[in-house]
Scaffold this motif. Sequence first.
Motif, mmCIF file in Angstrom:
data_model
loop_
_atom_site.group_PDB
_atom_site.id
_atom_site.type_symbol
_atom_site.label_atom_id
_atom_site.label_comp_id
_atom_site.label_asym_id
_atom_site.label_seq_id
_atom_site.Cartn_x
_atom_site.Cartn_y
_atom_site.Cartn_z
ATOM 1 N N GLU A 209 -4.905 -16.423 -5.971
ATOM 2 C CA GLU A 209 -5.885 -15.479 -5.434
ATOM 3 C C GLU A 209 -7.303 -15.949 -5.729
ATOM 4 N N HIS A 241 -0.821 -7.609 -4.848
ATOM 5 C CA HIS A 241 -1.421 -8.940 -4.748
ATOM 6 C C HIS A 241 -1.161 -9.550 -3.370
ATOM 7 N N LEU A 244 -3.723 -8.259 -1.167
ATOM 8 C CA LEU A 244 -5.007 -8.942 -1.368
ATOM 9 C C LEU A 244 -5.046 -10.268 -0.624
ATOM 10 N N LEU A 280 -6.870 -0.581 -3.246
ATOM 11 C CA LEU A 280 -6.514 -1.204 -1.971
ATOM 12 C C LEU A 280 -7.118 -0.429 -0.801
ATOM 13 N N ARG A 283 -10.727 -1.393 -0.495
ATOM 14 C CA ARG A 283 -10.886 -2.750 0.048
ATOM 15 C C ARG A 283 -10.612 -2.775 1.547
#
Length: 480
Positions: A209, A241, A244, A280, A283
């Motif tokens: 990441e 993750h 992401l 999340l 984002r």
Amino acid sequence: MLHDPRDIPVTTIVPDAAAALEASVLALLAHRADVPAHLARCLAADPGLVAAHALAGFSARMQARQELEATAATHLAAARAGLAERGGTARERGLVAALAAWQEDGDMLAAAGHLGRLTRAAPRDAMALKLEHGLRFMLGDASGMRDAMAAAASGWTADMPGFGYMLGLHAFALEETGAPAAAERLGRDAVAAAPDDLWGGHAVAHVMEGAGRAREGLDWIGGMRGHLADGGGFGRHVLWHAALFHLHLGQVEAALDLHDHCIHDRPAEDVRDFANAASLLWRIEAQGIAVGQARWDALADIAARRSAEPGLAFIDLHHVLALGAAGRRQALADKLEALRLRAAAGADTQGEVLARCGLPAARAIALARGGDPAGAVDLLLPLRQALRDLGGSGAQRDLFDRLLIDACLASGRIITAAMLLEDREAIRALGAWEAGCARTIRSAMAPRGRQVIPAKASTSLVGPQTINRSPSTMGVSAWA
């Protein structure tokens, strides 16, 4: 007295209890959700087994939910009774002292200190190592995690049960202290030795990441899929993750789909689930998709119900985020007042964290969601280093760096946003969100004939990034 497979003494004469305790420890190391089931078997076989009660008490405390504090207190009392009835080893007394420090005094630092003394005295004590690692993670003490694993390395050999998980613990600590190449090597070795090691596999995902290796990261997590269901809440965090990685690539709809069907597919009573979902959703919205009132309401309902609970400051900030996003003004005010009172009292470790950085950060988030981004910048900008004390990982705390940049852009502080973005580029690969920020900066600055990104950002104005950049290769070769 019996001994575990690493020759750690256990005060019991019941082989089935010792075997179930070992199963509990291995499940803990693997981040499997069946730790309570193994502990129940253990205590059914030997109700006074001190180490089992200590582990059960820590498991309850680490969930950071007020309703589980009584469970931790019950196990602490049972562990003390076991010591009084049958005696115990110095290790077992240390485990009880560590649990008592946290349960009765709220002193997480003292608890970690007790565990650290145990792991220095007995480097093969897998349970104490994992508990110390977990506590230091919650305290934001990445260098402490690293140093504990480096010190333990000489006590382990590759044929010892649990060796692969030890590699995974050290891999994560190395990633958090700025040694990604060493972290990836150890993390891959950890998964090769223990394919169900979600923590070690998760450490490799962290490296990918930070490096912007999003497609490779999605493939890597895909390879872990067979073990994620057994990981319960932590398995859902690994999928966070994955979301992401999708966001890095600009695949916002894919991230939202993961949120709905894998990450927040149940009420987020688990604090990690809550943090995953709230960060999340922010984002996703920051990349142009409105997630809708209903998704925020689902989180705000939980946050409002738990607003007065003395939990982790890290989770408190996510509660504030959800309440602000859902427009729950009174509940948000109640939450901020509860945080103010706890910070003023300073009666435990998390109250002290709130006083140092958590309360002003919470107020900043509330201001940002309430239409005062300039006020949010004024509060957040000086906190960039201090926010490490909130605990969690660098990837999780990155939310606050993003919030700061977003608030800078919203308040017209374009130069500061540009400098922060340049700081960011020095430590991590930039993705789709950063590209959007850069476009906003160019649009704002170009009409004035200004340089889009300063040639050399003066980090003295904004403070260094929150990642711990201290030397991090200590002890790596010992695990090779």
